[in-house]
Scaffold this active site. Structure first.
Site, PDB file in Angstrom:
ATOM      1  N   ASP A 269      -6.134  57.155 -70.278  1.00  0.00           N
ATOM      2  CA  ASP A 269      -7.454  57.296 -69.651  1.00  0.00           C
ATOM      3  C   ASP A 269      -7.499  56.569 -68.307  1.00  0.00           C
ATOM      4  OD1 ASP A 269     -10.045  58.222 -69.534  1.00  0.00           O
ATOM      5  OD2 ASP A 269     -10.889  56.563 -70.695  1.00  0.00           O
TER       6      ASP A 269
ATOM      7  N   ASN B  53      -7.651  58.383 -65.068  1.00  0.00           N
ATOM      8  CA  ASN B  53      -7.159  59.142 -63.907  1.00  0.00           C
ATOM      9  C   ASN B  53      -8.259  59.378 -62.867  1.00  0.00           C
ATOM     10  OD1 ASN B  53      -4.794  59.402 -65.315  1.00  0.00           O
ATOM     11  ND2 ASN B  53      -5.092  61.550 -65.871  1.00  0.00           N
TER      12      ASN B  53
ATOM     13  N   GLU C 239     -12.678  67.882 -76.595  1.00  0.00           N
ATOM     14  CA  GLU C 239     -13.962  67.608 -75.924  1.00  0.00           C
ATOM     15  C   GLU C 239     -13.827  67.715 -74.396  1.00  0.00           C
ATOM     16  OE1 GLU C 239     -12.783  65.746 -78.567  1.00  0.00           O
ATOM     17  OE2 GLU C 239     -14.175  66.878 -79.827  1.00  0.00           O
ATOM     18  N   ASN C 240     -12.607  67.648 -73.893  1.00  0.00           N
ATOM     19  CA  ASN C 240     -12.436  67.720 -72.434  1.00  0.00           C
ATOM     20  C   ASN C 240     -12.786  69.107 -71.870  1.00  0.00           C
ATOM     21  OD1 ASN C 240      -9.627  65.431 -72.481  1.00  0.00           O
ATOM     22  ND2 ASN C 240     -11.743  64.987 -71.956  1.00  0.00           N
TER      23      ASN C 240
HETATM   24  C1  IPE Z   1      -9.854  60.569 -73.928  1.00  0.00           C
HETATM   25  O1  IPE Z   1     -10.357  60.297 -72.665  1.00  0.00           O
HETATM   26  C2  IPE Z   1      -9.043  61.826 -73.904  1.00  0.00           C
HETATM   27  C3  IPE Z   1      -7.785  61.767 -73.158  1.00  0.00           C
HETATM   28  C4  IPE Z   1      -7.284  60.723 -72.583  1.00  0.00           C
HETATM   29  C5  IPE Z   1      -7.052  62.997 -73.126  1.00  0.00           C
HETATM   30  P1  IPE Z   1     -11.832  60.750 -72.252  1.00  0.00           P
HETATM   31  O2  IPE Z   1     -12.050  60.251 -70.869  1.00  0.00           O
HETATM   32  O3  IPE Z   1     -12.001  62.203 -72.483  1.00  0.00           O
HETATM   33  O4  IPE Z   1     -12.699  59.970 -73.309  1.00  0.00           O
HETATM   34  P2  IPE Z   1     -14.262  59.597 -73.285  1.00  0.00           P
HETATM   35  O5  IPE Z   1     -15.021  60.847 -72.923  1.00  0.00           O
HETATM   36  O6  IPE Z   1     -14.438  58.531 -72.262  1.00  0.00           O
HETATM   37  O7  IPE Z   1     -14.539  59.101 -74.667  1.00  0.00           O
HETATM   38  C1  IPE Z   2      -7.938  60.831 -68.616  1.00  0.00           C
HETATM   39  O1  IPE Z   2      -8.528  60.454 -67.419  1.00  0.00           O
HETATM   40  C2  IPE Z   2      -7.376  62.226 -68.558  1.00  0.00           C
HETATM   41  C3  IPE Z   2      -8.124  63.199 -69.351  1.00  0.00           C
HETATM   42  C4  IPE Z   2      -9.127  62.929 -70.126  1.00  0.00           C
HETATM   43  C5  IPE Z   2      -7.720  64.579 -69.232  1.00  0.00           C
HETATM   44  P1  IPE Z   2     -10.064  60.744 -67.121  1.00  0.00           P
HETATM   45  O2  IPE Z   2     -10.154  62.023 -66.375  1.00  0.00           O
HETATM   46  O3  IPE Z   2     -10.879  60.664 -68.330  1.00  0.00           O
HETATM   47  O4  IPE Z   2     -10.366  59.545 -66.143  1.00  0.00           O
HETATM   48  P2  IPE Z   2     -11.718  58.710 -66.059  1.00  0.00           P
HETATM   49  O5  IPE Z   2     -12.000  58.169 -67.415  1.00  0.00           O
HETATM   50  O6  IPE Z   2     -12.773  59.658 -65.576  1.00  0.00           O
HETATM   51  O7  IPE Z   2     -11.405  57.636 -65.053  1.00  0.00           O
HETATM   52 MG    MG Z   3     -11.889  59.161 -69.223  1.00  0.00          MG
END
Ligand code: IPE
Ligand code: IPE
Ligand code: MG
Length: 266
Positions: free
Chosen positions: A46, A48, A93-94
């Site tokens: 998490d 990115n 959920e993404n």
């Molecule tokens: C968890 O990160 C999923 C992945 C790293 C693939 P998210 O950024 O989606 O999680 P939440 O929404 O903060 O719980």
């Molecule tokens: C994790 O990074 C990657 C995925 C969930 C695909 P995020 O995209 O959730 O990064 P933040 O949490 O918004 O910084």
């Molecule tokens: Mg995230």
């Protein structure tokens, strides 16, 4: 795509190597003694988006940097003797994110899987997909399937890519499968259930690392993490380096895993 291997009653189904933790040498860990190298590390990658925001870049640049960080972490953990690495790359959920981001992430992962196949073979890495290919474009499903087949005889570290993965969905799918196959309730135990999950080929994670500072599980390995040790770090995934990873492993090594028991000296 199914990573499951045949009916739950089939005699050639793989047995879950262990729902119990084991040491890197394959010997069962002393339940009440200090743990050594985690056999199976799982990472919630998490941060990115925040990595990109800190630099005034679009979120997809953060995802690109995140994908580019994977070989480094894989090398570091291989060198430390980790046998299984599970990476949470995209959750069920993404899909709720803006379509351009979703498409961008999937494209990046698809490209990386295609580009890195030689490297995976060279490094003797075996790849498994955790998740299903519903909602994925057929060519993305095919590229994952090809990579699993290509690497199936590799004997080095096992890389599980949790991609379009959700823990609750995985559990529901296992329940449906048991019902569909007419398994009697008294036959259902933890071992059989574990064999119905995407992780049937590997032990439960010993250590789960979450980068990016959040203190939640976000639908990751809900069944398998029953006795995993957790390590949270504010470091954003693209910034995870050898020093921080070393701290995570050292933290794991210093812990006493009791699995409900009491320390022997008590
Ligand atoms: C968890 O990160 C999923 C992945 C790293 C693939 P998210 O950024 O989606 O999680 P939440 O929404 O903060 O719980
Ligand atoms: C994790 O990074 C990657 C995925 C969930 C695909 P995020 O995209 O959730 O990064 P933040 O949490 O918004 O910084
Ligand atoms: Mg995230």
């Amino acid at each position: 795509m199914q990573t499951r291997t045949g009916p739950v009653n089939s005699s050639d189904s793989p047995t879950n190597p262990s729902a119990r933790p084991t040491q890197a040498d394959g010997e069962p860990a002393n339940d009440s003694g200090p743990a050594a190298v985690p056999r199976h590390v799982a990472i919630i990658m998490d941060g990115n988006g925040r990595w990109a925001a800190q630099r005034g870049l679009p979120r997809l640049s953060g995802h690109r940097e995140g994908v580019d960080s994977i070989p480094r972490v894989l090398d570091l953990l291989t060198d430390r003797g980790v046998e299984y690495l599970t990476l949470y790359a995209f959750s069920t959920e993404n899909w709720t994110r803006p379509p351009a981001e979703v498409e961008g992430i999937i494209e990046l992962l698809h490209e990386a899987l295609e580009r890195k196949s030689d490297l995976l073979m060279e490094k003797n890495i075996r790849v498994f997909h955790l998740g299903n290919t519903d909602h994925l474009a057929p060519d993305t499903g095919q590229v994952i399937e090809r990579l699993q087949t290509l690497t199936r005889n590799n004997t080095g570290i096992v890389l599980n890519l949790a991609f379009n993965y959700g823990g609750r969905q995985e559990i529901l799918a296992a329940v449906k499968r048991l019902i569909r196959e007419g398994i009697a309730p008294e036959e259902v135990d933890e071992e059989l259930f574990s064999r119905c999950l995407f992780t049937a080929h590997c032990p439960d994670p010993d250590l789960i690392i979450r980068t990016g500072g959040e203190l939640r599980i976000s639908n990751f390995l809900l069944w398998q993490s029953a006795y995993s040790e957790y390590y949270h770090t504010p470091t954003l995934w693209p910034d995870l380096d050898a020093a921080e990873l070393g701290r995570a492993l050292d933290s794991f090594s210093s812990r006493q895993r009791r699995f409900g028991n009491i320390p022997p000296e008590s």
